[in-house]
Write a protein that holds these residues in place. Structure first.
Motif, PDB file in Angstrom:
ATOM      1  N   LYS A 222      42.521  13.871 -16.314  1.00  0.00           N
ATOM      2  CA  LYS A 222      42.369  15.270 -16.720  1.00  0.00           C
ATOM      3  C   LYS A 222      41.109  15.927 -16.138  1.00  0.00           C
ATOM      4  CE  LYS A 222      44.786  14.523 -21.115  1.00  0.00           C
ATOM      5  NZ  LYS A 222      44.675  14.583 -22.598  1.00  0.00           N
ATOM      6  N   ASP A 223      40.300  15.114 -15.427  1.00  0.00           N
ATOM      7  CA  ASP A 223      39.087  15.685 -14.841  1.00  0.00           C
ATOM      8  C   ASP A 223      39.444  16.715 -13.766  1.00  0.00           C
ATOM      9  OD1 ASP A 223      37.656  14.039 -16.476  1.00  0.00           O
ATOM     10  OD2 ASP A 223      37.264  12.499 -14.948  1.00  0.00           O
ATOM     11  N   PHE A 228      37.865  13.997 -10.069  1.00  0.00           N
ATOM     12  CA  PHE A 228      38.957  13.015 -10.055  1.00  0.00           C
ATOM     13  C   PHE A 228      38.989  12.269  -8.732  1.00  0.00           C
ATOM     14  CE2 PHE A 228      43.355  12.127  -8.783  1.00  0.00           C
ATOM     15  CZ  PHE A 228      43.683  11.168  -9.718  1.00  0.00           C
ATOM     16  N   LEU A 229      38.888  13.041  -7.611  1.00  0.00           N
ATOM     17  CA  LEU A 229      38.940  12.390  -6.306  1.00  0.00           C
ATOM     18  C   LEU A 229      37.725  11.509  -6.080  1.00  0.00           C
ATOM     19  CD1 LEU A 229      40.292  15.331  -4.105  1.00  0.00           C
ATOM     20  CD2 LEU A 229      41.530  13.309  -4.890  1.00  0.00           C
ATOM     21  N   GLN A 230      36.571  11.922  -6.570  1.00  0.00           N
ATOM     22  CA  GLN A 230      35.372  11.097  -6.416  1.00  0.00           C
ATOM     23  C   GLN A 230      35.481   9.768  -7.184  1.00  0.00           C
ATOM     24  OE1 GLN A 230      32.233  13.664  -7.712  1.00  0.00           O
ATOM     25  NE2 GLN A 230      32.038  14.746  -5.728  1.00  0.00           N
ATOM     26  N   ASN A 231      36.127   9.818  -8.322  1.00  0.00           N
ATOM     27  CA  ASN A 231      36.261   8.594  -9.172  1.00  0.00           C
ATOM     28  C   ASN A 231      37.623   7.905  -9.020  1.00  0.00           C
ATOM     29  OD1 ASN A 231      33.689   9.120 -10.278  1.00  0.00           O
ATOM     30  ND2 ASN A 231      34.597  10.505 -11.797  1.00  0.00           N
ATOM     31  N   TYR A 232      38.388   8.300  -7.998  1.00  0.00           N
ATOM     32  CA  TYR A 232      39.770   7.804  -7.875  1.00  0.00           C
ATOM     33  C   TYR A 232      39.821   6.288  -7.760  1.00  0.00           C
ATOM     34  CZ  TYR A 232      44.293   6.780  -5.823  1.00  0.00           C
ATOM     35  OH  TYR A 232      45.516   6.229  -5.558  1.00  0.00           O
ATOM     36  N   ASN A 233      39.011   5.736  -6.870  1.00  0.00           N
ATOM     37  CA  ASN A 233      39.073   4.278  -6.659  1.00  0.00           C
ATOM     38  C   ASN A 233      38.749   3.501  -7.948  1.00  0.00           C
ATOM     39  OD1 ASN A 233      39.770   4.568  -3.965  1.00  0.00           O
ATOM     40  ND2 ASN A 233      37.620   4.654  -3.290  1.00  0.00           N
TER      41      ASN A 233
END
Length: 498
Positions: A222-223, A228-233
């Motif tokens: 929900k970020d 979201f893309l920065q924390n995807y991995n």
């Protein structure tokens, strides 16, 4: 019987009584046909159902025939009731006292001419009188039994009392067993439920961990896009996480074998503590009125008077109490706890041929062998020789065994040991063989209780051995080899000689 059937009324099936004839030709008793017509409200024939408008007429011929048949039948029955002589065909009215035989008048004139005779009814009356005289004691005994005055009646009453007391004790013992089994059942079910609760708790804990991880990943999703893309991995790694294989092993399941494996055996092992085995069970019917016995028939003590109803069978005057079973050949061992009692007697005795209790229970009987303690001194029964002990036993072990040598043949020994150290106290030898020997105990007036010690019960588990020893597997082959070697040696010796 066929004629009687023809002369019988079809309604009552008895001989015609005042027979009447209907217009259809069938006959009936007047009373029977009137009753039939009254109940059916129509004047039809009970046999052919044809209506008879006319009044029935008396069948005189049939009535006369029935009366004649009835007279002949009565005469035949009267004649059959009289006994006739098989030789002369005359009525038997005399009795020959010499031959004890019923005869007729012609027999009296010929075959029994010189014999004493009397009228048949007189001989019957005399012999019935003799039978009544012989039967009178039996009748008196029966009257005594009915009034409860005879010894057998007292025994019967005592048996009823014994049965009631024994039934009560049986119910008490089974109640104890049922309570034990119920408690054991509840304990095992509680252990099963506890394990199920523990396993379920572990599973719930794992489910909570996974649920938190799913919720965390969903929250991360929900970020905002950049975050979201920065924390995807990292989010992907969290999403891929599963439980290690070790946490999903068979240990997550209920250990059924722990709860059900050898269940009955394990319960039986625990029951040994409340279900002891006694090698000797005492016979309460051999106990005198001043001896008290425990409910499990393993302990006796001297008392002023027993609470139970007294035994109606006359017993011995001593306090000797026998075991319920005798021992034949072989080796038999049992322990008697005497405690700190200073006055007691233990041993064995013969049972008489007719099993008379009065003959058995007599310590002065030469067929009784035992060890007696009187204070600090010991002696054998039927002897006046006293001896002392270095240490007084609290548990006496009695061993009955067979012995043999070529000179004396077979005999039996009874030995007494201090069971605490298995030290020999005394031995009585040369007991005869061929009859059962019954254990006995005698609680003296000043003694404490004498108690049979329960034996240790072990379960022997036999396993089938597939591999036998070399000798067992090759026995036949070895025998054949020896025989063959013997034949070869014989042939070789024969050639050397000749």
């Amino acid at each position: 019987m066929a004629l009687e059937a023809e002369l019988s009324c079809p309604v009552c099936t008895d001989l015609f009584s005042d027979p009447v004839l209907l217009s259809c030709g069938h006959s009936f008793c007047r009373q029977c046909i009137n009753a039939h017509w009254t109940s059916s409200s129509s004047r039809n024939c009970p046999v052919c159902r044809q209506v008879s408008p006319q009044e029935p007429v008396s069948n005189l011929s049939l009535r006369n025939t029935c009366e004649s048949y009835l007279r002949e039948k009565n005469k035949k029955e009267e004649k059959d009731g009289e006994h006739e002589c098989l030789i002369h065909g005359e009525k038997i009215e005399l009795f020959c006292q010499n031959d004890e035989e019923a005869i007729c008048a012609t027999c009296k004139e010929h075959e029994h001419r010189w014999h004493q005779t009397q009228p048949l009814h007189q001989a019957v009356r005399q012999r019935k009188g003799k039978l009544k005289a012989v039967l009178r004691p039996t009748e008196n005994m029966l009257l005594s039994l009915r009034n409860g005055a005879a010894q057998d009646a007292k025994i019967s009453k005592y048996n009823q009392s014994q049965a009631q007391r024994t039934e009560k004790r049986i119910r008490e013992e089974f109640k104890k067993l049922q309570q034990f089994l119920k408690k054991e059942e509840e304990s095992r079910i509680a252990a099963l439920n506890e394990e199920e609760k523990e396993k379920s708790g572990q599973m719930k804990k794992k489910m909570d961990v996974l649920s938190d991880r799913v919720r965390e990943v969903e929250e991360r999703m929900k970020d905002d896009d950049i975050t979201f893309l920065q924390n995807y991995n990292g989010i992907m790694n969290r999403a891929r996480y599963t439980l290690p294989d070790s946490e999903l092993s068979l240990e997550a399941l209920i250990d059924v074998s722990k709860h059900m494996g050898n269940l009955k055996y394990q319960v039986w092992e625990k029951m040994k503590d409340i279900c002891p085995y006694y090698p000797v069970i005492l016979n309460p019917n051999t106990a005198s009125s001043d001896v008290s016995m425990s409910n499990d028939l393993t302990s006796v003590t001297s008392c002023v008077n027993r609470q139970d109803e007294p035994n109606p069978i006359p017993l011995h005057r001593s306090r000797m109490v026998l075991g319920s079973a005798g021992y034949g050949s072989g080796v038999h061992t049992w322990d008697i706890e005497v405690g700190k009692s200073r006055h007691w007697s233990l041993g064995v005795c013969f049972g008489s041929v007719d099993r008379s209790i009065v003959q058995i229970l007599n310590p002065a009987n030469p067929c009784s062998w035992g060890l007696r303690r009187n204070g600090d001194l010991y002696s054998f029964l039927n002897t006046q020789i006293n001896f002392g002990m270095m240490e007084h036993p609290q548990v006496v072990r009695i061993k009955l065994e067979d012995c043999y040598d070529k000179k004396r043949g077979w005999w039996r020994n009874v030995s007494y040991f201090n069971a605490d150290c298995n030290c020999l106290l005394a031995t009585t030898s040369q007991l005869p063989t061929g009859m059962e020997l019954f254990p006995f105990v005698i609680p003296e007036k000043r003694s404490g209780p004498l108690r049979v010690v329960p034996a240790k019960v072990t379960l022997k588990i036999e396993q089938v051995e597939e591999d036998r020893s070399f000798l067992e597997r090759h026995r036949v082959l070895m025998i054949l080899s020896v025989v063959l070697l013997f034949l070869v040696l014989c042939a070789f010796a024969y050639r050397l000689i000749y």
